[in-house]
Design an enzyme around this catalytic site. Structure first.
Site, short mmCIF file in Angstrom:
data_model
loop_
_atom_site.label_atom_id
_atom_site.label_comp_id
_atom_site.label_asym_id
_atom_site.label_seq_id
_atom_site.Cartn_x
_atom_site.Cartn_y
_atom_site.Cartn_z
N CYS A 1 0.86 -1.18 0.00
CA CYS A 1 0.00 0.00 0.00
C CYS A 1 0.90 1.23 0.00
O CYS A 1 1.99 1.20 0.56
CB CYS A 1 -0.88 -0.04 1.26
SG CYS A 1 -1.78 1.46 1.64
N SER B 1 0.73 3.70 1.78
CA SER B 1 1.03 4.13 3.16
C SER B 1 2.33 3.50 3.67
O SER B 1 3.07 4.14 4.42
CB SER B 1 -0.11 3.77 4.10
OG SER B 1 -1.30 4.38 3.68
N HIS C 1 4.94 5.83 2.66
CA HIS C 1 4.99 7.09 3.43
C HIS C 1 5.86 6.92 4.67
O HIS C 1 6.62 7.80 5.03
CB HIS C 1 3.58 7.51 3.89
CG HIS C 1 2.73 8.01 2.79
ND1 HIS C 1 3.20 8.77 1.77
CD2 HIS C 1 1.39 7.88 2.56
CE1 HIS C 1 2.22 9.08 0.95
NE2 HIS C 1 1.11 8.54 1.40
N HIS D 1 0.81 -3.83 6.31
CA HIS D 1 -0.39 -3.79 7.17
C HIS D 1 -1.62 -4.30 6.44
O HIS D 1 -2.70 -4.29 6.99
CB HIS D 1 -0.62 -2.35 7.63
CG HIS D 1 -0.83 -1.40 6.48
ND1 HIS D 1 0.21 -0.93 5.72
CD2 HIS D 1 -1.95 -0.89 5.94
CE1 HIS D 1 -0.27 -0.17 4.75
NE2 HIS D 1 -1.58 -0.13 4.85
N CYS E 1 -6.73 -3.40 4.09
CA CYS E 1 -6.53 -1.95 4.00
C CYS E 1 -7.18 -1.33 2.76
O CYS E 1 -8.24 -0.75 2.83
CB CYS E 1 -5.06 -1.54 4.06
SG CYS E 1 -4.90 0.26 3.98
P1 PAD Z 1 -1.19 4.66 -5.25
O1 PAD Z 1 0.17 5.22 -5.25
O2 PAD Z 1 -1.41 3.28 -5.75
O3 PAD Z 1 -2.18 5.62 -6.06
C1 PAD Z 1 -2.09 7.02 -6.07
C2 PAD Z 1 -2.56 7.53 -7.43
O4 PAD Z 1 -2.55 8.97 -7.40
C3 PAD Z 1 -1.66 7.10 -8.59
O5 PAD Z 1 -2.44 6.52 -9.61
C4 PAD Z 1 -1.02 8.42 -9.05
O6 PAD Z 1 -0.78 8.45 -10.45
C5 PAD Z 1 -2.10 9.42 -8.66
N1 PAD Z 1 -1.62 10.80 -8.53
C6 PAD Z 1 -0.40 11.24 -8.10
N2 PAD Z 1 -0.36 12.59 -8.16
C7 PAD Z 1 -1.56 13.00 -8.64
C8 PAD Z 1 -2.11 14.27 -8.93
N3 PAD Z 1 -1.39 15.39 -8.75
N4 PAD Z 1 -3.37 14.33 -9.41
C9 PAD Z 1 -4.10 13.20 -9.61
N5 PAD Z 1 -3.63 11.97 -9.35
C10 PAD Z 1 -2.37 11.87 -8.87
O7 PAD Z 1 -1.69 4.78 -3.72
P2 PAD Z 1 -2.88 4.02 -2.93
O8 PAD Z 1 -4.07 3.92 -3.79
O9 PAD Z 1 -2.31 2.81 -2.29
O10 PAD Z 1 -3.12 5.08 -1.75
C11 PAD Z 1 -3.64 6.37 -2.02
C12 PAD Z 1 -3.53 7.27 -0.82
O11 PAD Z 1 -4.40 6.79 0.23
C13 PAD Z 1 -2.14 7.31 -0.20
O12 PAD Z 1 -1.87 8.62 0.27
C14 PAD Z 1 -2.24 6.35 0.97
O13 PAD Z 1 -1.29 6.62 1.96
C15 PAD Z 1 -3.65 6.66 1.44
C16 PAD Z 1 -4.29 5.59 2.26
N6 PAD Z 1 -5.14 5.98 3.25
C17 PAD Z 1 -5.78 5.07 4.01
C18 PAD Z 1 -6.74 5.55 5.04
O14 PAD Z 1 -7.17 4.76 5.89
N7 PAD Z 1 -7.13 6.81 4.99
C19 PAD Z 1 -5.60 3.71 3.82
C20 PAD Z 1 -4.75 3.32 2.78
C21 PAD Z 1 -4.09 4.25 2.01
ZN ZN Z 2 -2.80 0.83 3.58
#
Ligand code: PAD
Ligand code: ZN
Ligand code: ZN
Length: 371
Positions: A42, A44, A47, A64, A171
């Site tokens: 993921c 995260s 990060h 996770h 997740c």
């Molecule tokens: P990912 O990296 O697979 O997807 C992110 C997407 O965003 C990619 O397709 C990128 O091309 C796109 N992107 C990047 N910059 C831009 C931009 N400027 N405009 C539009 N699109 C863009 O990540 P993911 O899907 O695994 O996770 C996404 C986010 O969610 C990430 O910040 C992660 O830390 C967070 C997250 N939050 C929780 C929660 O509980 N809130 C859980 C899991 C992940």
């Molecule tokens: Zn996650």
């Protein structure tokens, strides 16, 4: 008995994972030792690995989003037994704290999210490597053949569940899907915009579709993500790079002045503002799902909120984890949603660094590591 096994250790920020032999102590009272079978990668995890989150401790075993089989249980564990299929819970549910007893919240005082103790509840770790203590990650640590979690941070799931798929319920899938159906409560006929089409954003799309949204607009700077987004339910996709005007203006034009629901699934404060501005005057709702670096701040004209927009955030899709993870697995078994579309790669655990490279290159949605 202490178990010696393989784990991917992150020795410090920005360093690639190193596959090491580690020792995993037996579970203490109210703990469960799990043989991890499959774990997703993921954003995260990155990060934390990249040092974007302050107060985070190394060396650590990240990971996770996983599923596995219980190996042994500590004293006092009655509802889970060796052989059970389980999903570790990165947001635990103790059932007793003010958040757990409040039906409006899915957080828990016992979460490690936001404080990062990196230790079990007795302030020790179950992991050591080369004589060094290895920290724990958000109550889970799944980039290892064996992990130990508190019983409040593990859910027993259906015996027939395919672990290499349902690990995503730990997740990414649950986060995105729940952001749409729980946090935003998307209604039939509504118009939605999803910023960021990774595993989380695509799961938001699945949720919006299940909730009956009429229009689902995907936004990503990588147009390669559009085919999959449309397969999963996006009705249109737009790339900010292909547009001269700011993306909120493009969306306003497309949607008669704004969307009902917008979702930020990137982790970038500028996009969080853009998503808020894209929601409609008077009634729009914008949900922050992406995790931004700890040092970043968000700022916007308060008139946006004063005039009726709502800004929300969603951790783990608003699901009370222990209650809902087993139900989400059942929903998957009953084919209420599919997970195959989110899994683009399966790799042996040892190739974890390749899995992260695929994510950084924008080539994968979810890579599942098999242990
Ligand atoms: P990912 O990296 O697979 O997807 C992110 C997407 O965003 C990619 O397709 C990128 O091309 C796109 N992107 C990047 N910059 C831009 C931009 N400027 N405009 C539009 N699109 C863009 O990540 P993911 O899907 O695994 O996770 C996404 C986010 O969610 C990430 O910040 C992660 O830390 C967070 C997250 N939050 C929780 C929660 O509980 N809130 C859980 C899991 C992940
Ligand atoms: Zn996650
Ligand atoms: Zn609690």
């Amino acid at each position: 008995m202490v178990i010696k096994c393989k784990a991917a250790v992150a020795w410090g920020p920005h360093q690639p994972f190193s596959i090491e032999e580690i020792e995993v102590a037996p579970p203490k009272a109210h703990e469960v030792r799990i043989k991890i079978v499959a774990t997703g990668i993921c954003r995260s995890d990155h990060h934390f690995q990249s040092g974007a989150i302050s107060d985070f401790k190394f060396p650590v075993i990240l990971g996770h989003e996983a599923a596995g089989i219980v190996e042994s249980v500590g004293e006092g564990v009655t509802k889970i037994k060796p052989g059970d299929k389980v999903i570790p819970l990165c947001i635990p549910q103790c059932g007793e704290c003010r958040c757990c007893i409040n039906p409006k919240s899915n957080l828990c005082y016992k979460t490690d999210m936001g404080k990062y103790f990196g230790l079990m509840s007795d302030n020790t770790s179950r992991f050591t490597c080369k004589g060094k203590l290895i920290y724990n990650f958000v109550n889970t640590s799944t980039f290892t053949e064996y992990t130990v979690v508190n019983e409040i941070a593990v859910a027993k799931i259906d015996d027939n569940a395919p672990l290499d798929k349902v690990c995503l319920i730990g997740c990414g899938f649950s986060t995105g899907y729940g952001s749409a159906v729980n946090t935003a409560k998307v209604e039939p006929g509504s118009t939605c915009a999803v910023f960021g089409l990774g595993g989380v954003g695509l799961s938001v799309i699945i949720g919006c579709k299940v909730a009956g949204a009429a229009r689902i607009i995907g936004v990503d700077i990588n147009s390669d993500k559009f085919t999959k987004a449309k397969e999963l339910g996006a009705t249109e996709c737009i790339n900010p790079k292909d547009n001269e005007n700011p993306i909120h203006e493009v969306l306003a034009k497309m949607t008669n002045e704004g969307v009902d629901y917008s979702f930020e699934c990137v982790g970038n404060t500028d996009i969080m503002t853009s998503a808020l501005v894209s929601s409609h005057y008077g009634f729009g709702t914008s949900v922050i799902v992406g995790v931004a670096p700890s040092t970043s701040k968000i700022s916007f004209d308060p008139m946006l909120i004063l005039t009726g927009r709502t800004l929300k955030g969603s951790m783990f899709g608003g699901w009370k984890s222990k209650d809902y993870v087993p139900k989400l697995v059942c929903d998957f078994m009953e084919k209420k949603f599919e997970l195959d579309g989110l899994i683009t790669h399966k790799l042996p655990f040892e190739e974890i660094n390749k899995g992260f490279d695929l994510m950084h290159q924008g080539k994968s949605i979810r890579t599942v590591l098999l242990l």
